[in-house]
Motif scaffolding. Structure first.
Motif, mmCIF file in Angstrom:
data_model
loop_
_atom_site.group_PDB
_atom_site.id
_atom_site.type_symbol
_atom_site.label_atom_id
_atom_site.label_comp_id
_atom_site.label_asym_id
_atom_site.label_seq_id
_atom_site.Cartn_x
_atom_site.Cartn_y
_atom_site.Cartn_z
ATOM 1 N N GLY A 160 37.876 17.342 -5.318
ATOM 2 C CA GLY A 160 38.713 17.582 -6.486
ATOM 3 C C GLY A 160 37.962 17.337 -7.789
ATOM 4 O O GLY A 160 38.113 18.096 -8.749
ATOM 5 N N GLU A 161 37.151 16.292 -7.823
ATOM 6 C CA GLU A 161 36.386 15.973 -9.036
ATOM 7 C C GLU A 161 35.383 17.067 -9.350
ATOM 8 O O GLU A 161 35.193 17.449 -10.502
ATOM 9 C CB GLU A 161 35.677 14.631 -8.870
ATOM 10 C CG GLU A 161 34.841 14.217 -10.067
ATOM 11 C CD GLU A 161 35.664 13.989 -11.326
ATOM 12 O OE1 GLU A 161 35.101 14.180 -12.418
ATOM 13 O OE2 GLU A 161 36.843 13.638 -11.224
ATOM 14 N N LYS A 183 35.572 20.228 -8.583
ATOM 15 C CA LYS A 183 36.302 21.409 -9.074
ATOM 16 C C LYS A 183 36.725 21.217 -10.526
ATOM 17 O O LYS A 183 36.618 22.136 -11.340
ATOM 18 C CB LYS A 183 37.529 21.681 -8.203
ATOM 19 C CG LYS A 183 37.179 22.233 -6.841
ATOM 20 C CD LYS A 183 38.430 22.497 -6.035
ATOM 21 C CE LYS A 183 38.092 22.982 -4.650
ATOM 22 N NZ LYS A 183 39.288 23.202 -3.843
ATOM 23 N N ARG A 184 37.228 20.040 -10.859
ATOM 24 C CA ARG A 184 37.624 19.771 -12.244
ATOM 25 C C ARG A 184 36.419 19.842 -13.174
ATOM 26 O O ARG A 184 36.503 20.391 -14.282
ATOM 27 C CB ARG A 184 38.284 18.396 -12.352
ATOM 28 C CG ARG A 184 39.761 18.442 -12.052
ATOM 29 C CD ARG A 184 40.403 17.098 -12.243
ATOM 30 N NE ARG A 184 40.623 16.619 -10.863
ATOM 31 C CZ ARG A 184 40.307 15.428 -10.414
ATOM 32 N NH1 ARG A 184 39.787 14.543 -11.214
ATOM 33 N NH2 ARG A 184 40.520 15.092 -9.174
ATOM 34 N N ARG A 185 35.295 19.297 -12.744
ATOM 35 C CA ARG A 185 34.082 19.333 -13.567
ATOM 36 C C ARG A 185 33.610 20.768 -13.760
ATOM 37 O O ARG A 185 33.225 21.172 -14.849
ATOM 38 C CB ARG A 185 32.976 18.499 -12.911
ATOM 39 C CG ARG A 185 31.814 18.250 -13.822
ATOM 40 C CD ARG A 185 30.730 17.387 -13.192
ATOM 41 N NE ARG A 185 31.221 16.211 -12.504
ATOM 42 C CZ ARG A 185 31.034 15.947 -11.220
ATOM 43 N NH1 ARG A 185 30.351 16.780 -10.464
ATOM 44 N NH2 ARG A 185 31.505 14.847 -10.678
ATOM 45 N N LYS A 186 33.687 21.568 -12.699
ATOM 46 C CA LYS A 186 33.268 22.969 -12.792
ATOM 47 C C LYS A 186 34.176 23.739 -13.752
ATOM 48 O O LYS A 186 33.705 24.557 -14.546
ATOM 49 C CB LYS A 186 33.295 23.615 -11.411
ATOM 50 C CG LYS A 186 32.753 25.019 -11.386
ATOM 51 C CD LYS A 186 32.690 25.572 -9.978
ATOM 52 C CE LYS A 186 32.086 26.959 -9.982
ATOM 53 N NZ LYS A 186 32.011 27.514 -8.621
ATOM 54 N N GLU A 187 35.459 23.464 -13.713
ATOM 55 C CA GLU A 187 36.388 24.138 -14.621
ATOM 56 C C GLU A 187 36.163 23.711 -16.068
ATOM 57 O O GLU A 187 36.214 24.534 -16.975
ATOM 58 C CB GLU A 187 37.833 23.839 -14.206
ATOM 59 C CG GLU A 187 38.255 24.526 -12.934
ATOM 60 C CD GLU A 187 39.653 24.112 -12.513
ATOM 61 O OE1 GLU A 187 40.309 23.343 -13.245
ATOM 62 O OE2 GLU A 187 40.084 24.555 -11.434
ATOM 63 N N SER A 188 35.882 22.434 -16.296
ATOM 64 C CA SER A 188 35.717 21.961 -17.671
ATOM 65 C C SER A 188 34.383 22.407 -18.272
ATOM 66 O O SER A 188 34.308 22.690 -19.465
ATOM 67 C CB SER A 188 35.837 20.437 -17.737
ATOM 68 O OG SER A 188 34.755 19.839 -17.061
ATOM 69 N N TYR A 219 27.989 24.543 -15.821
ATOM 70 C CA TYR A 219 28.061 23.790 -14.579
ATOM 71 C C TYR A 219 26.805 24.050 -13.738
ATOM 72 O O TYR A 219 26.408 25.181 -13.511
ATOM 73 C CB TYR A 219 29.296 24.172 -13.778
ATOM 74 C CG TYR A 219 29.439 23.406 -12.489
ATOM 75 C CD1 TYR A 219 29.839 22.085 -12.496
ATOM 76 C CD2 TYR A 219 29.158 24.006 -11.268
ATOM 77 C CE1 TYR A 219 29.968 21.372 -11.322
ATOM 78 C CE2 TYR A 219 29.283 23.305 -10.089
ATOM 79 C CZ TYR A 219 29.685 21.983 -10.123
ATOM 80 O OH TYR A 219 29.809 21.277 -8.963
#
Length: 71
Positions: free
Chosen positions: A2-3, A5-10, A15
């Motif tokens: 989950g972390e 994925k969130r980092r990739k989105e932000s 990324y």
């Protein structure tokens, strides 16, 4: 997961790319580390050359009669 994925989105396009030292300086941390490693080796080479030249001027040259030191 989950972390990540969130980092990739932000981060979006950034990324997976190396981080820069400063935002306005186009040098990555890996490039900076390589630069420090090379300059450190160069500094030690310069110190060794300076010692070799000093030994030649002070001891080797006068021993072979190339010149005389003034004491």
């Amino acid at each position: 997961m989950g972390e990540a994925k969130r980092r990739k989105e932000s981060l979006g396009e950034k990324y997976g790319q190396e981080q820069q030292i400063l935002p306005w300086l186009p040098i990555t941390k890996t490039q900076a580390e390589k630069f420090v490693k090379w300059t450190t080796k160069g500094a030690w080479f310069g110190i060794g050359a300076m010692v070799a030249i000093w030994l030649t001027v002070r001891f080797i040259g006068p021993a072979f009669g190339w010149w005389q030191t003034v004491d």
